[in-house]
Design a protein around this motif. Structure first.
Motif, mmCIF file in Angstrom:
data_model
loop_
_atom_site.group_PDB
_atom_site.id
_atom_site.type_symbol
_atom_site.label_atom_id
_atom_site.label_comp_id
_atom_site.label_asym_id
_atom_site.label_seq_id
_atom_site.Cartn_x
_atom_site.Cartn_y
_atom_site.Cartn_z
ATOM 1 N N THR A 1 0.828 -1.202 0.000
ATOM 2 C CA THR A 1 0.000 0.000 0.000
ATOM 3 C C THR A 1 0.865 1.256 0.000
ATOM 4 O O THR A 1 0.564 2.247 -0.680
ATOM 5 N N GLY B 1 2.295 1.643 -3.429
ATOM 6 C CA GLY B 1 1.236 2.095 -4.326
ATOM 7 C C GLY B 1 0.950 3.581 -4.187
ATOM 8 O O GLY B 1 0.718 4.282 -5.186
ATOM 9 N N SER B 2 0.974 4.090 -2.966
ATOM 10 C CA SER B 2 0.695 5.515 -2.761
ATOM 11 C C SER B 2 1.809 6.385 -3.325
ATOM 12 O O SER B 2 1.551 7.455 -3.881
ATOM 13 N N SER C 1 -2.794 -0.371 -5.162
ATOM 14 C CA SER C 1 -3.393 0.964 -5.235
ATOM 15 C C SER C 1 -4.657 0.889 -6.072
ATOM 16 O O SER C 1 -4.972 -0.146 -6.654
#
Length: 267
Positions: free
Chosen positions: A194, A197-198, A227
């Motif tokens: 995560t 992905g950000s 994401s």
């Protein structure tokens, strides 16, 4: 099979110029070069041949002793180790993240013996009594959003410096800005998906160090990045490839021009 002084399988560079049985000094020199000054965001991940980011719920199970050794060397280079809350829970982070030799190496180069450590959690679903906080050699930074639960914020503020990096959600740009304000520009990120992905969505991945494990694990495990998508692909350029016992350790950097006056090649 031959081994290094550490009892590891030899680490051989196959790109750009072949080098057999690389030493730690060579590895640190190669990984230490970045093409521009200022904030630099490096992610380090491991993946199976068939794309899984974890095995039995942990990324560490995909690696081997060589992967872990290089992983530890990379920690020496960072001003800060940045990690997502999910990875802290899954991988059992806690205590001193660097050994005595690494701390001595950093001190000899004018760096703090312990790099700063930062954790990212929008929900603040963290145990303030966990080893990550109670055994931390330096007080951790905790990045969250202004919308985070006030009661949880107060509880965790007793064991960490809680920093807002966004209004409704934690934003990658806010993290980089807050770290730069503290003089922490070499950002070593250890996951999880995560968090990567950000940073991908924000276009803030400067470097990806990816270990490709020679395993086929099947299952429905997650990829190294998670994401909502909706952003253009970002091209990276291969600058180094190492091999050891069928494990590949690849280094990619963002394929974008460096500012004028920055070194064109990596060390």
């Amino acid at each position: 099979m031959a081994s290094t002084a550490h009892g590891l399988a030899p680490i051989n560079r196959i790109f750009p110029e072949p080098v057999s049985a690389a030493t730690d000094e060579q590895l640190l020199q190669w990984y230490g070069g970045v093409p521009r000054p200022g904030s630099w965001v490096r992610f380090n991940f491991v993946s199976s041949l068939d794309g899984a980011a974890t095995l039995e719920g942990q990324s560490g199970r995909l690696g081997n002793a060589v992967d872990q050794h290089v992983f530890q060397l990379l920690r020496r280079l960072g001003d800060v180790i940045l990690v997502g809350a999910g990875t802290v829970r899954a991988e059992g982070y806690g205590g001193d993240l660097l050994g005595a030799e690494a701390r001595k190496w950093r001190a000899s180069r004018g760096k703090p013996e312990h790099p700063a450590v930062a954790i990212v959690s929008g929900s603040l679903d963290l145990d303030p009594g966990s080893a990550f906080f109670s055994e931390a050699p330096v007080r951790p930074l905790l990045f969250t959003s202004a919308a985070a639960d006030p009661a949880r914020r107060k509880e965790l503020a007793a064991v960490a410096d809680v920093v807002d990096a966004g209004r409704e959600r934690v934003e990658a740009a806010g993290i980089v800005h807050a770290l730069a304000e503290r003089g922490l520009q070499q950002i070593h990120c250890e996951g999880g998906p995560t968090l990567l992905g950000s940073f991908e969505a924000a276009g803030l991945v400067d470097e990806l160090c990816l270990t490709v494990s020679p395993l086929l694990v099947g299952g429905s495990g997650t990829r190294i990045a998670r994401s909502g998508g909706g952003y253009p692909p970002q091209r990276l350029r291969l600058v180094q490839a190492l091999e050891s016992d069928s494990m590949l350790l690849l280094r990619y950097i963002a394929d974008r021009p460096a500012p004028a006056g920055s070194p064109a090649e990596l060390g």
